[in-house]
Motif scaffolding. Structure first.
Motif, PDB file in Angstrom:
ATOM      1  N   UNK A  14       0.710  -1.162  -0.018  1.00  0.00           N
ATOM      2  CA  UNK A  14      -0.005   0.094  -0.111  1.00  0.00           C
ATOM      3  C   UNK A  14       0.938   1.117  -0.027  1.00  0.00           C
ATOM      4  N   UNK A  15       2.025   1.348   0.810  1.00  0.00           N
ATOM      5  CA  UNK A  15       2.968   2.224   0.684  1.00  0.00           C
ATOM      6  C   UNK A  15       3.366   2.628  -0.770  1.00  0.00           C
ATOM      7  N   UNK A  16       3.818   1.757  -1.542  1.00  0.00           N
ATOM      8  CA  UNK A  16       4.129   1.726  -2.841  1.00  0.00           C
ATOM      9  C   UNK A  16       2.823   2.255  -3.851  1.00  0.00           C
ATOM     10  N   UNK A  17       1.727   2.054  -3.418  1.00  0.00           N
ATOM     11  CA  UNK A  17       0.428   2.510  -4.152  1.00  0.00           C
ATOM     12  C   UNK A  17       0.301   4.033  -3.738  1.00  0.00           C
ATOM     13  N   UNK A  18       0.584   4.343  -2.596  1.00  0.00           N
ATOM     14  CA  UNK A  18       0.432   5.844  -2.220  1.00  0.00           C
ATOM     15  C   UNK A  18       1.544   6.715  -2.720  1.00  0.00           C
ATOM     16  N   UNK A  19       2.801   6.182  -3.007  1.00  0.00           N
ATOM     17  CA  UNK A  19       4.059   6.848  -3.470  1.00  0.00           C
ATOM     18  C   UNK A  19       3.662   7.213  -4.989  1.00  0.00           C
ATOM     19  N   UNK A  20       3.035   6.193  -5.677  1.00  0.00           N
ATOM     20  CA  UNK A  20       2.839   6.168  -6.943  1.00  0.00           C
ATOM     21  C   UNK A  20       1.667   7.494  -7.182  1.00  0.00           C
ATOM     22  N   UNK A  21       0.562   7.564  -6.119  1.00  0.00           N
ATOM     23  CA  UNK A  21      -0.366   8.584  -6.132  1.00  0.00           C
ATOM     24  C   UNK A  21       0.406   9.804  -5.949  1.00  0.00           C
ATOM     25  N   UNK A  22       1.411   9.780  -5.193  1.00  0.00           N
ATOM     26  CA  UNK A  22       1.986  11.236  -4.737  1.00  0.00           C
ATOM     27  C   UNK A  22       2.662  11.745  -6.076  1.00  0.00           C
TER      28      UNK A  22
ATOM     29  N   UNK B 215       6.571  -3.049  -2.080  1.00  0.00           N
ATOM     30  CA  UNK B 215       6.588  -1.717  -2.184  1.00  0.00           C
ATOM     31  C   UNK B 215       6.792  -1.340  -3.599  1.00  0.00           C
ATOM     32  N   UNK B 216       7.524  -1.766  -4.258  1.00  0.00           N
ATOM     33  CA  UNK B 216       7.713  -1.507  -5.742  1.00  0.00           C
ATOM     34  C   UNK B 216       6.617  -2.094  -6.504  1.00  0.00           C
ATOM     35  N   UNK B 217       6.242  -3.172  -6.190  1.00  0.00           N
ATOM     36  CA  UNK B 217       5.060  -3.712  -6.983  1.00  0.00           C
ATOM     37  C   UNK B 217       3.797  -2.825  -6.891  1.00  0.00           C
ATOM     38  N   UNK B 218       3.534  -2.536  -5.618  1.00  0.00           N
ATOM     39  CA  UNK B 218       2.438  -1.399  -5.480  1.00  0.00           C
ATOM     40  C   UNK B 218       2.569  -0.314  -6.194  1.00  0.00           C
TER      41      UNK B 218
END
Length: 220
Positions: free
Chosen positions: A42-50, A110-113
């Motif tokens: 989920x942290x990876x997903x949030x980073x992509x959103x940022x 994280x990278x996958x997300x």
């Protein structure tokens, strides 16, 4: 600032339940690998959103400056939301059973997300439309926009943590029929919002200048 935070909370909660590939991979990972694995993804997903949010903000900054008080801003933002809503409404849901989480370290998850979210160009379009629509109500103030979108992402992440904890139970109740209904419901909401904004862009600005009307009443 309090008003901006209050306005952002429902949006962050709604975004957490946008049905898509990331949604199911998060549930799958959490249910099979545990809480920490789900959080890493989920942290990876949030980073992509940022990243998308920053790209959308800086690419639309000049547009916001030029169209700050112009009806074209509402039409443009409304068109983006309308198209995105139609896409959600007509798109057929894929079977969630086909989505499997692969094994990997927390960093790998994280990278996958990040990649799962980053390859979806629709996410960028959504953030762009949201910034264009919300920007004028925040006076295009960078500090207010930072507070608003930071709150959206924090609520988004907090809701995701609850989903991670309840992953097994949520998977059980998300039948194919319910997924379709949720997607169509979200699509209808976005379509309505888009149409309202487009209509607002074509109507005379004076009809929406509430502050001016109040001032006129005070001088009567």
């Amino acid at each position: 600032m309090i008003d901006d935070i209050q306005a952002a909370i429902p949006l962050g909660f709604l975004l957490s339940f946008m049905i898509g590939p990331v949604f199911f991979v998060l549930l799958e990972t959490s249910a099979t690998k545990g809480f920490r694995a789900g959080v890493s993804l989920d942290i990876g997903v949030i980073l992509a959103d940022i990243v998308f949010l920053l790209i959308a903000y800086f690419s639309s900054f000049q547009l916001l400056e030029n169209l700050s008080n112009e009806p074209g801003l509402f039409v443009f933002g409304g068109m983006i939301l309308l198209v995105y809503g139609i896409f959600l409404f007509v798109k057929k849901a894929k079977k969630k059973s086909n989505v499997k989480a692969s094994k990997g370290t927390y960093l790998g998850l994280l990278v996958k997300g990040f990649l799962l979210n980053f390859i979806n160009i629709g996410v960028l379009a959504f953030w762009l439309g949201l910034i264009i629509v919300v920007g004028p109500s925040l006076e295009n103030n960078p500090n207010r926009m930072m507070v608003f979108f930071s709150t959206v992402l924090l609520v988004y992440f907090a809701t995701d943590l609850i989903k991670i904890l309840l992953a097994k139970q949520l998977k059980r109740y998300l039948t194919q029929e319910r997924i379709v209904l949720i997607k169509k419901g979200l699509g209808i909401v976005l379509i309505i919002c888009g149409i309202v904004l487009i209509i607002k862009g074509f109507l005379p600005k004076e009809r929406f200048d509430i502050q001016e009307k109040i001032e006129n009443i005070e001088y009567l």
